[in-house]
Design an enzyme around this catalytic site. Structure first.
Site, PDB file in Angstrom:
ATOM      1  N   GLY A  65       1.117  -1.389  -0.323  1.00  0.00           N
ATOM      2  CA  GLY A  65       0.206   0.411   0.214  1.00  0.00           C
ATOM      3  C   GLY A  65       0.411   0.987   0.540  1.00  0.00           C
ATOM      4  O   GLY A  65       0.075   2.016  -0.068  1.00  0.00           O
ATOM      5  N   VAL A  66       2.496   1.393   0.561  1.00  0.00           N
ATOM      6  CA  VAL A  66       2.930   2.295   0.073  1.00  0.00           C
ATOM      7  C   VAL A  66       3.596   2.074  -1.090  1.00  0.00           C
ATOM      8  O   VAL A  66       3.963   1.087  -1.440  1.00  0.00           O
ATOM      9  CB  VAL A  66       3.647   2.336   1.319  1.00  0.00           C
ATOM     10  CG1 VAL A  66       5.486   3.584   1.262  1.00  0.00           C
ATOM     11  CG2 VAL A  66       3.968   1.682   2.558  1.00  0.00           C
ATOM     12  N   HIS A 122       1.692   0.332 -14.029  1.00  0.00           N
ATOM     13  CA  HIS A 122       2.710   0.479 -15.375  1.00  0.00           C
ATOM     14  C   HIS A 122       1.398   1.271 -15.897  1.00  0.00           C
ATOM     15  O   HIS A 122       2.134   2.983 -16.127  1.00  0.00           O
ATOM     16  CB  HIS A 122       3.062  -0.472 -16.459  1.00  0.00           C
ATOM     17  CG  HIS A 122       4.295  -1.199 -15.636  1.00  0.00           C
ATOM     18  ND1 HIS A 122       5.435  -0.341 -16.060  1.00  0.00           N
ATOM     19  CD2 HIS A 122       4.376  -2.584 -15.457  1.00  0.00           C
ATOM     20  CE1 HIS A 122       6.493  -1.389 -15.148  1.00  0.00           C
ATOM     21  NE2 HIS A 122       5.507  -2.678 -15.007  1.00  0.00           N
ATOM     22  N   SER A 170       7.288  -7.168 -20.268  1.00  0.00           N
ATOM     23  CA  SER A 170       5.919  -7.082 -18.547  1.00  0.00           C
ATOM     24  C   SER A 170       5.690  -8.516 -19.020  1.00  0.00           C
ATOM     25  O   SER A 170       4.846  -8.515 -19.800  1.00  0.00           O
ATOM     26  CB  SER A 170       5.354  -6.335 -18.119  1.00  0.00           C
ATOM     27  OG  SER A 170       6.112  -4.907 -18.028  1.00  0.00           O
TER      28      SER A 170
END
Length: 495
Positions: free
Chosen positions: A318-319, A434, A347
């Site tokens: 969450g950070v 992204h 990716s």
């Protein structure tokens, strides 16, 4: 003997922790944690004790399934309250916190859970003071006293839990303790909502303590300390590092690896990104991971490929600092290599297979009759069914280039990445990251990751996200409107 020493020396001795039932419960919790770390979403199956902490504190006897008896639970509460005693200094409060942390390190998992519940259920803001402050603030809106009333209201809503957690951070190892505590607690949140208050408090504090302004961007190279390179091997989450030769290749002259570091967690990258400097946008992961491939000519490199980004600390969930990492790395690379013009990723698409298994029927229904007929002929089955289609693409590497099945699988992937949204956000976790940073979906690559993991996740498909530095804000604005920015190559694949 002070109270901190008492709990450290006597709690585990007085508890009936040696019972077979307790050992079985601990074993189940540990297995559940291991499942969570490997990517499982389910919380542990065994539910915590039904009685709330306030009820248990008033009780006399411990019920089955409860780790700490009411007497020891009250003693543990006293230990926590002593940490934030207004009569002691911050340093003394921090020392007491470290005594509790020392007890915690040796405590069984069930007892640790009781400590979490104490922090979450007991150390709450005073409800009466909060209501009074809120009423005064509401009455003061639009008057000269509004600002003062707002300050009083904000202070009233701050729980003593925050001060308690701050005392743990007094010593450097205290931050490490809290990050690990939250990581250990996260798997239990789904099963026990009482822990949410502690979790949200920790997330709020970590978002401040680990703000990007306090983080140091460092390059990790083959000349870095061995202990740091070992951290890369340990925390690599996208493409497993198989050997020292493998990691050496990823740190070669035509490669770069950067990480964010925090002064309270020295030697541990909070997040790191691996970059390949090449002549064109990469279409396959294998050349990038080939240990025997010759290094690229840096004088001819025009493209930076971000092929792996790994968060290392589950407790910091969450950070957000991944977007800042990429921006800082792009700036650093541009300074070192002015010829670089293209910044893109290669990716994975981790959610594709599971999503397609649930949505194949709807996608097939959207096809024109001609396309359905071509698929039926390729499969050798009429009528065309979702199960038949999924069985036919189970071995994607064997599909010919002109196969309608191959085309359909690419179309499904384009739909998933470019049109699959939930609450206005992309379905795929990597896409959310992204695209949220301002990238766009640029190109799908067939058989880009033929490893067992790649085939299991996305039938071997990988995607390039392009970071067009002049259009990042435009792409973010599109995403905010519920529109995924994609290239014409992706649009052409839409069903």
């Amino acid at each position: 003997m002070n109270s901190s020493n008492w709990i450290g020396r006597n709690v585990s001795r007085l508890l009936p922790a040696a019972s077979s039932k307790q050992k079985d419960a601990d074993a189940q919790d540990i297995r559940a944690q291991a499942a969570s770390k490997s990517g499982a979403e389910d919380a542990p199956k065994d539910s915590p004790a039904a009685r709330s902490i306030p009820v248990r504190l008033e009780a006399t006897l411990r019920q089955e399934g409860e780790a700490l008896s009411p007497r020891l639970l009250r003693r543990a509460l006293q230990e926590l309250q002593a940490i934030i005693d207004p009569r002691v200094s911050e340093v003394e409060g921090g020392r007491r916190a470290m005594d509790v942390a020392a007890w915690y390190a040796d405590a069984p998992l069930a007892q640790r859970r009781d400590l979490w519940l104490l922090m979450s259920e007991i150390f709450v803001a005073d409800a009466q003071k909060t209501r009074e402050a809120q009423a005064k603030f509401a009455a003061a809106v639009g008057t000269p006293d509004e600002a003062v009333a707002e300050v009083h209201y904000r202070r009233a809503t701050v729980s003593p839990r925050r001060r308690l957690l701050q005392r743990f951070s007094v010593y450097p190892e205290g931050v490490r303790f809290l990050v690990d505590l939250r990581a250990e607690m996260l798997p239990f949140l789904k099963a026990d909502k009482r822990l949410m208050a502690l979790d949200v408090e920790l997330e709020y504090m970590f978002s401040t303590w680990f703000d990007v302004g306090f983080l140091d961007l460092r390059r990790i190279s083959w000349d870095s300390p061995a202990s740091l390179i070992e951290k890369l091997i340990q925390y690599e989450a996208v493409h497993d590092i198989k050997s020292w030769a493998d990691v050496k290749n990823r740190l070669d002259s035509d490669r770069r690896c950067y990480g964010f570091f925090h002064p309270r967690l020295p030697g541990i990258p909070l997040i790191f990104v691996e970059v390949a400097l090449v002549g064109e946008m990469a279409a396959s992961i294998e050349p990038l991971l080939d240990e025997h491939a010759a290094a690229s000519d840096l004088d001819k490199a025009t493209t930076a490929i971000f092929y792996s980004i790994s968060n290392t600390q589950p407790g910091l969930r969450g950070v957000s600092f991944g977007d800042s990492l990429i921006k800082r790395v792009v700036e650093t690379l541009k300074d070192e290599f002015p010829r670089l013009k293209v910044f893109a990723t290669l990716s994975p698409i981790p959610g594709l297979r599971s999503w397609l298994g649930k949505n194949a029927a709807g996608l097939l229904d959207q096809l024109a009759d001609k396309e359905r007929t071509a698929l039926s002929q390729a499969i050798g089955a009429d009528p065309l069914t979702p199960g038949g289609f999924l069985d036919a693409i189970e071995s994607p590497l064997e599909l010919p280039e002109k196969s309608p099945l191959r085309r359909m699988l690419l179309q499904c992937a384009a739909h998933y990445l470019g049109q699959g949204l939930k609450d206005g956000k992309p379905l795929d976790a990597v896409a959310r990251f992204h695209l949220g940073n301002g990238a766009r979906v640029e190109r799908l690559n067939w058989a880009a990751d033929p490893s067992p993991k790649g085939l299991k996740q996305s039938y071997g498909l990988m995607v390039n996200y392009l970071y067009d530095l002049k259009r990042l804000d435009k792409h973010r604005a599109l995403l905010a409107q519920g529109k995924v920015p994609v290239s014409t190559l992706i649009q052409d694949l839409y069903i």
